[in-house]
Write a protein that holds these residues in place. Structure first.
Motif, PDB file in Angstrom:
ATOM      1  N   LEU A   1       0.819  -1.215   0.000  1.00  0.00           N
ATOM      2  CA  LEU A   1       0.000   0.000   0.000  1.00  0.00           C
ATOM      3  C   LEU A   1       0.852   1.264   0.000  1.00  0.00           C
ATOM      4  O   LEU A   1       0.416   2.304  -0.483  1.00  0.00           O
ATOM      5  CB  LEU A   1      -0.936  -0.001   1.217  1.00  0.00           C
ATOM      6  CG  LEU A   1      -2.050  -1.043   1.190  1.00  0.00           C
ATOM      7  CD1 LEU A   1      -2.781  -1.060   2.526  1.00  0.00           C
ATOM      8  CD2 LEU A   1      -3.009  -0.781   0.043  1.00  0.00           C
ATOM      9  N   ILE A   2       2.056   1.205   0.529  1.00  0.00           N
ATOM     10  CA  ILE A   2       2.968   2.352   0.514  1.00  0.00           C
ATOM     11  C   ILE A   2       3.658   2.468  -0.837  1.00  0.00           C
ATOM     12  O   ILE A   2       3.886   3.579  -1.334  1.00  0.00           O
ATOM     13  CB  ILE A   2       3.993   2.235   1.657  1.00  0.00           C
ATOM     14  CG1 ILE A   2       3.285   2.424   3.001  1.00  0.00           C
ATOM     15  CG2 ILE A   2       5.118   3.241   1.504  1.00  0.00           C
ATOM     16  CD1 ILE A   2       4.142   2.103   4.208  1.00  0.00           C
ATOM     17  N   ILE A   3       3.987   1.342  -1.457  1.00  0.00           N
ATOM     18  CA  ILE A   3       4.693   1.372  -2.742  1.00  0.00           C
ATOM     19  C   ILE A   3       3.845   2.005  -3.837  1.00  0.00           C
ATOM     20  O   ILE A   3       4.366   2.731  -4.692  1.00  0.00           O
ATOM     21  CB  ILE A   3       5.150  -0.052  -3.143  1.00  0.00           C
ATOM     22  CG1 ILE A   3       6.318  -0.486  -2.269  1.00  0.00           C
ATOM     23  CG2 ILE A   3       5.522  -0.126  -4.615  1.00  0.00           C
ATOM     24  CD1 ILE A   3       6.742  -1.929  -2.475  1.00  0.00           C
ATOM     25  N   LEU A   4       2.546   1.753  -3.849  1.00  0.00           N
ATOM     26  CA  LEU A   4       1.693   2.271  -4.924  1.00  0.00           C
ATOM     27  C   LEU A   4       1.767   3.794  -5.064  1.00  0.00           C
ATOM     28  O   LEU A   4       2.018   4.305  -6.167  1.00  0.00           O
ATOM     29  CB  LEU A   4       0.255   1.786  -4.740  1.00  0.00           C
ATOM     30  CG  LEU A   4       0.054   0.274  -4.876  1.00  0.00           C
ATOM     31  CD1 LEU A   4      -1.382  -0.108  -4.540  1.00  0.00           C
ATOM     32  CD2 LEU A   4       0.441  -0.200  -6.260  1.00  0.00           C
ATOM     33  N   PRO A   5       1.606   4.585  -4.000  1.00  0.00           N
ATOM     34  CA  PRO A   5       1.766   6.029  -4.174  1.00  0.00           C
ATOM     35  C   PRO A   5       3.198   6.438  -4.484  1.00  0.00           C
ATOM     36  O   PRO A   5       3.436   7.438  -5.161  1.00  0.00           O
ATOM     37  CB  PRO A   5       1.303   6.638  -2.855  1.00  0.00           C
ATOM     38  CG  PRO A   5       0.819   5.549  -2.011  1.00  0.00           C
ATOM     39  CD  PRO A   5       1.068   4.259  -2.687  1.00  0.00           C
ATOM     40  N   MET A   6       4.158   5.651  -4.004  1.00  0.00           N
ATOM     41  CA  MET A   6       5.551   5.967  -4.318  1.00  0.00           C
ATOM     42  C   MET A   6       5.819   5.793  -5.812  1.00  0.00           C
ATOM     43  O   MET A   6       6.588   6.565  -6.397  1.00  0.00           O
ATOM     44  CB  MET A   6       6.494   5.092  -3.494  1.00  0.00           C
ATOM     45  CG  MET A   6       6.508   5.442  -2.031  1.00  0.00           C
ATOM     46  SD  MET A   6       7.643   4.414  -1.078  1.00  0.00           S
ATOM     47  CE  MET A   6       9.161   5.314  -1.386  1.00  0.00           C
ATOM     48  N   LEU A   7       5.198   4.788  -6.424  1.00  0.00           N
ATOM     49  CA  LEU A   7       5.351   4.612  -7.865  1.00  0.00           C
ATOM     50  C   LEU A   7       4.776   5.805  -8.625  1.00  0.00           C
ATOM     51  O   LEU A   7       5.360   6.270  -9.606  1.00  0.00           O
ATOM     52  CB  LEU A   7       4.682   3.317  -8.320  1.00  0.00           C
ATOM     53  CG  LEU A   7       5.388   2.026  -7.918  1.00  0.00           C
ATOM     54  CD1 LEU A   7       4.524   0.818  -8.256  1.00  0.00           C
ATOM     55  CD2 LEU A   7       6.747   1.928  -8.591  1.00  0.00           C
ATOM     56  N   ARG A   8       3.637   6.304  -8.162  1.00  0.00           N
ATOM     57  CA  ARG A   8       3.042   7.484  -8.795  1.00  0.00           C
ATOM     58  C   ARG A   8       3.953   8.701  -8.634  1.00  0.00           C
ATOM     59  O   ARG A   8       4.109   9.495  -9.549  1.00  0.00           O
ATOM     60  CB  ARG A   8       1.667   7.757  -8.208  1.00  0.00           C
ATOM     61  CG  ARG A   8       0.687   6.636  -8.548  1.00  0.00           C
ATOM     62  CD  ARG A   8      -0.673   6.889  -8.028  1.00  0.00           C
ATOM     63  NE  ARG A   8      -1.216   8.034  -8.742  1.00  0.00           N
ATOM     64  CZ  ARG A   8      -2.176   8.795  -8.269  1.00  0.00           C
ATOM     65  NH1 ARG A   8      -2.696   8.548  -7.096  1.00  0.00           N
ATOM     66  NH2 ARG A   8      -2.631   9.798  -8.960  1.00  0.00           N
ATOM     67  N   GLN A   9       4.581   8.832  -7.462  1.00  0.00           N
ATOM     68  CA  GLN A   9       5.507   9.932  -7.222  1.00  0.00           C
ATOM     69  C   GLN A   9       6.742   9.788  -8.112  1.00  0.00           C
ATOM     70  O   GLN A   9       7.240  10.782  -8.650  1.00  0.00           O
ATOM     71  CB  GLN A   9       5.920   9.964  -5.759  1.00  0.00           C
ATOM     72  CG  GLN A   9       6.858  11.094  -5.406  1.00  0.00           C
ATOM     73  CD  GLN A   9       7.276  11.071  -3.948  1.00  0.00           C
ATOM     74  OE1 GLN A   9       7.086  10.088  -3.251  1.00  0.00           O
ATOM     75  NE2 GLN A   9       7.851  12.157  -3.495  1.00  0.00           N
ATOM     76  N   LEU A  10       7.213   8.575  -8.299  1.00  0.00           N
ATOM     77  CA  LEU A  10       8.367   8.334  -9.156  1.00  0.00           C
ATOM     78  C   LEU A  10       8.051   8.699 -10.601  1.00  0.00           C
ATOM     79  O   LEU A  10       8.856   9.352 -11.282  1.00  0.00           O
ATOM     80  CB  LEU A  10       8.805   6.871  -9.053  1.00  0.00           C
ATOM     81  CG  LEU A  10       9.990   6.453  -9.919  1.00  0.00           C
ATOM     82  CD1 LEU A  10      11.236   7.230  -9.537  1.00  0.00           C
ATOM     83  CD2 LEU A  10      10.218   4.959  -9.790  1.00  0.00           C
ATOM     84  N   VAL A  11       6.882   8.301 -11.074  1.00  0.00           N
ATOM     85  CA  VAL A  11       6.484   8.635 -12.444  1.00  0.00           C
ATOM     86  C   VAL A  11       6.408  10.148 -12.619  1.00  0.00           C
ATOM     87  O   VAL A  11       6.878  10.699 -13.621  1.00  0.00           O
ATOM     88  CB  VAL A  11       5.140   7.958 -12.797  1.00  0.00           C
ATOM     89  CG1 VAL A  11       4.561   8.511 -14.081  1.00  0.00           C
ATOM     90  CG2 VAL A  11       5.326   6.448 -12.897  1.00  0.00           C
ATOM     91  N   ALA A  12       5.845  10.850 -11.641  1.00  0.00           N
ATOM     92  CA  ALA A  12       5.749  12.310 -11.723  1.00  0.00           C
ATOM     93  C   ALA A  12       7.129  12.951 -11.742  1.00  0.00           C
ATOM     94  O   ALA A  12       7.373  13.899 -12.503  1.00  0.00           O
ATOM     95  CB  ALA A  12       4.930  12.849 -10.560  1.00  0.00           C
TER      96      ALA A  12
END
Length: 171
Positions: free
Chosen positions: A150-161
């Motif tokens: 659940l923590i990795i999912l928003p981190m992936l979005r932050q990485l893409v941004a």
């Protein structure tokens, strides 16, 4: 979620992901309420000179692990984790995006490693039971891989941004 010329975009607050993670925040609130009620009941019973309910003192202890992981995931989605951004803000937009991308990749690697360790930890913990509730401890330790995902999912979005802002076209 458009890329900001000053750096990576803020996490998206609305949409299905925002609502799902807001729901996680509410689940965390419910967990906190249950923990508080359990501690309150134990304190009142002991104040009245009675013995506490067997196993009730374990409830807050085991729910605390779930509260931390669910709360961390909800905070990650909202971008509310503590950040030492003084030095990052001294950098230019591209350097800032590069540092954010690097630290996000390191964070994702940490949580992937926690998930990998959980493949051994959770099944072994499932063989043990708690003293009071006789609850298999695998349910407690399962908070680690679930929370890590659940923590990795928003981190992936932050990485893409962050990566998108590195290669945005100059106007």
């Amino acid at each position: 979620m458009a890329a900001d010329p000053e750096g990576p975009a803020e996490p998206e607050r609305g949409g299905i992901w925002g609502r799902a993670y807001d729901g996680l925040g509410h689940v965390g609130g419910i967990i906190l309420a249950v923990m508080t009620a359990a501690v309150f009941i134990q304190v009142v019973l002991r104040f009245l000179g009675r013995t506490g309910i067997d196993g009730l003192e374990e409830v807050p202890r085991y729910l605390f692990v779930w509260l931390i992981m669910i709360g961390a995931a909800a905070a990650m989605q909202r971008g509310e984790h503590t950040v030492l951004d003084f030095f990052i803000n001294l950098l230019g937009p591209r350097s800032r995006a590069l540092v954010i991308a690097f630290t996000t990749v390191v964070g994702i690697a940490l949580f992937v490693y926690l998930i990998k360790l959980s493949f051994v930890l959770v099944p072994n913990a499932q063989l043990q039971t708690s003293a009071g509730l006789e609850l298999p401890l695998g349910y407690v330790f399962a908070a680690i891989p679930v929370g890590a995902v659940l923590i990795i999912l928003p981190m992936l979005r932050q990485l893409v941004a962050a990566v998108r802002s590195l290669w945005q076209k100059r106007s």
